[in-house]
Design an enzyme around this catalytic site. Sequence first.
Site, short mmCIF file in Angstrom:
data_model
loop_
_atom_site.label_atom_id
_atom_site.label_comp_id
_atom_site.label_asym_id
_atom_site.label_seq_id
_atom_site.Cartn_x
_atom_site.Cartn_y
_atom_site.Cartn_z
N GLY A 16 0.83 -1.21 0.00
CA GLY A 16 0.00 0.00 0.00
C GLY A 16 0.86 1.26 0.00
O GLY A 16 0.55 2.25 0.66
N ARG A 27 -1.54 -1.25 -5.99
CA ARG A 27 -2.20 -1.75 -7.19
C ARG A 27 -1.78 -0.97 -8.43
O ARG A 27 -1.64 -1.53 -9.51
CB ARG A 27 -3.73 -1.68 -7.03
CG ARG A 27 -4.27 -2.83 -6.21
CD ARG A 27 -5.73 -2.64 -5.92
NE ARG A 27 -5.95 -1.43 -5.13
CZ ARG A 27 -7.14 -1.04 -4.69
NH1 ARG A 27 -8.21 -1.75 -4.97
NH2 ARG A 27 -7.26 0.05 -3.97
N SER A 38 -4.27 -0.31 14.41
CA SER A 38 -5.07 0.90 14.61
C SER A 38 -5.56 0.97 16.04
O SER A 38 -5.74 -0.07 16.70
CB SER A 38 -6.29 0.88 13.68
OG SER A 38 -7.18 1.94 13.99
N TYR A 79 -14.36 -3.08 10.82
CA TYR A 79 -13.01 -2.50 10.76
C TYR A 79 -12.27 -2.73 12.08
O TYR A 79 -11.11 -3.15 12.10
CB TYR A 79 -13.10 -1.00 10.45
CG TYR A 79 -11.74 -0.34 10.41
CD1 TYR A 79 -10.83 -0.67 9.41
CD2 TYR A 79 -11.37 0.58 11.38
CE1 TYR A 79 -9.57 -0.09 9.38
CE2 TYR A 79 -10.11 1.17 11.35
CZ TYR A 79 -9.21 0.83 10.35
OH TYR A 79 -7.97 1.40 10.32
N PRO A 135 -2.24 3.63 14.93
CA PRO A 135 -2.53 5.06 14.82
C PRO A 135 -3.98 5.37 15.18
O PRO A 135 -4.88 4.57 14.99
CB PRO A 135 -2.30 5.36 13.33
CG PRO A 135 -1.62 4.17 12.76
CD PRO A 135 -2.05 3.02 13.60
N GLY A 136 -4.15 6.59 15.71
CA GLY A 136 -5.48 7.16 15.87
C GLY A 136 -5.79 7.96 14.61
O GLY A 136 -5.60 7.48 13.50
C1 8X3 Z 1 -7.95 4.52 11.66
C2 8X3 Z 1 -8.17 5.27 12.89
O1 8X3 Z 1 -9.81 6.56 14.27
O2 8X3 Z 1 -10.69 5.65 12.21
O3 8X3 Z 1 -7.35 3.30 11.85
O4 8X3 Z 1 -10.20 4.19 14.06
S1 8X3 Z 1 -9.79 5.40 13.36
#
Ligand code: 8X3
Length: 253
Positions: A9, A34, A140, A153, A183-184
């Site tokens: 990615g 891709r 995440s 997700y 990450p946030g």
């Molecule tokens: C992405 C961060 O804040 O959408 O992985 O969960 S959040």
Amino acid sequence: MNKTVLITGASSGIGEGCARKFASEGARLILNARSVDKLEALAQDLKEKYGTDSYIMPFDVRDRKAASEALASLPAEWQAIDVLINNAGLVIGVDKEHEGDLDEWDIVIDTNIKSLLSMTRMVVPGMVERGRGHIINIGSIAGDAAYPGGSVYCATKAAVKALSDGLRIDLVDTPLRVTNIKPGMVETNFSVIRFRGDKDKADNVYKGIRPLTGEDIAEVAYFAASAPEYMQIAEVLVMPTNQATGTIAYKKW
Ligand code: 8X3
């Protein structure tokens, strides 16, 4: 940094941030995404800016056969991958678990979990043989606790944590290291895809707060990769100063 780094990615967001950071520190890059065009443009830019040697590997990470063929056909001088950055990932939609589109969720699950697992399965045996390697998974904050509209997700990112922890256990008697970066809020194309192309909704996520950038996350990945060999940065939760959890952030309107 005298290392060969494979980034999935790599054409945008955190992946591109990592490509730029590792390139600026002298790494050689195997760039996957891709789009051949985007990878070629990125490789060209990195060559001009940092003199980076890049090898381009365009395939969809969900296509296991394409991934395995691409890895098998790496020229000898590119085969000794030192760092695998499993970055490719996405979310589509903010639907409730009992209402969402199963086909969209297949894409999310296949990319975020199964592709990360298959890249790991294909690249790590060589690292074990060479007695050298580092797997950096982009997890995440979403993997720490479920939040409204994020069920699937969040589940995929909880899986990334379990796969990272499990791999660290499996490799405990080797010199290999495993890092899960969580990450946030990071402003990339991520929210645009989450809101199915609705740029206004995506922009709204980051209004009133200073979000992180792909480059910020790349700093963390580079820190982990350049730490002394005896030191394993196992997990990093990183978010804007005005964010506290996956659902709590202070926004100045
Ligand atoms: C992405 C961060 O804040 O959408 O992985 O969960 S959040």
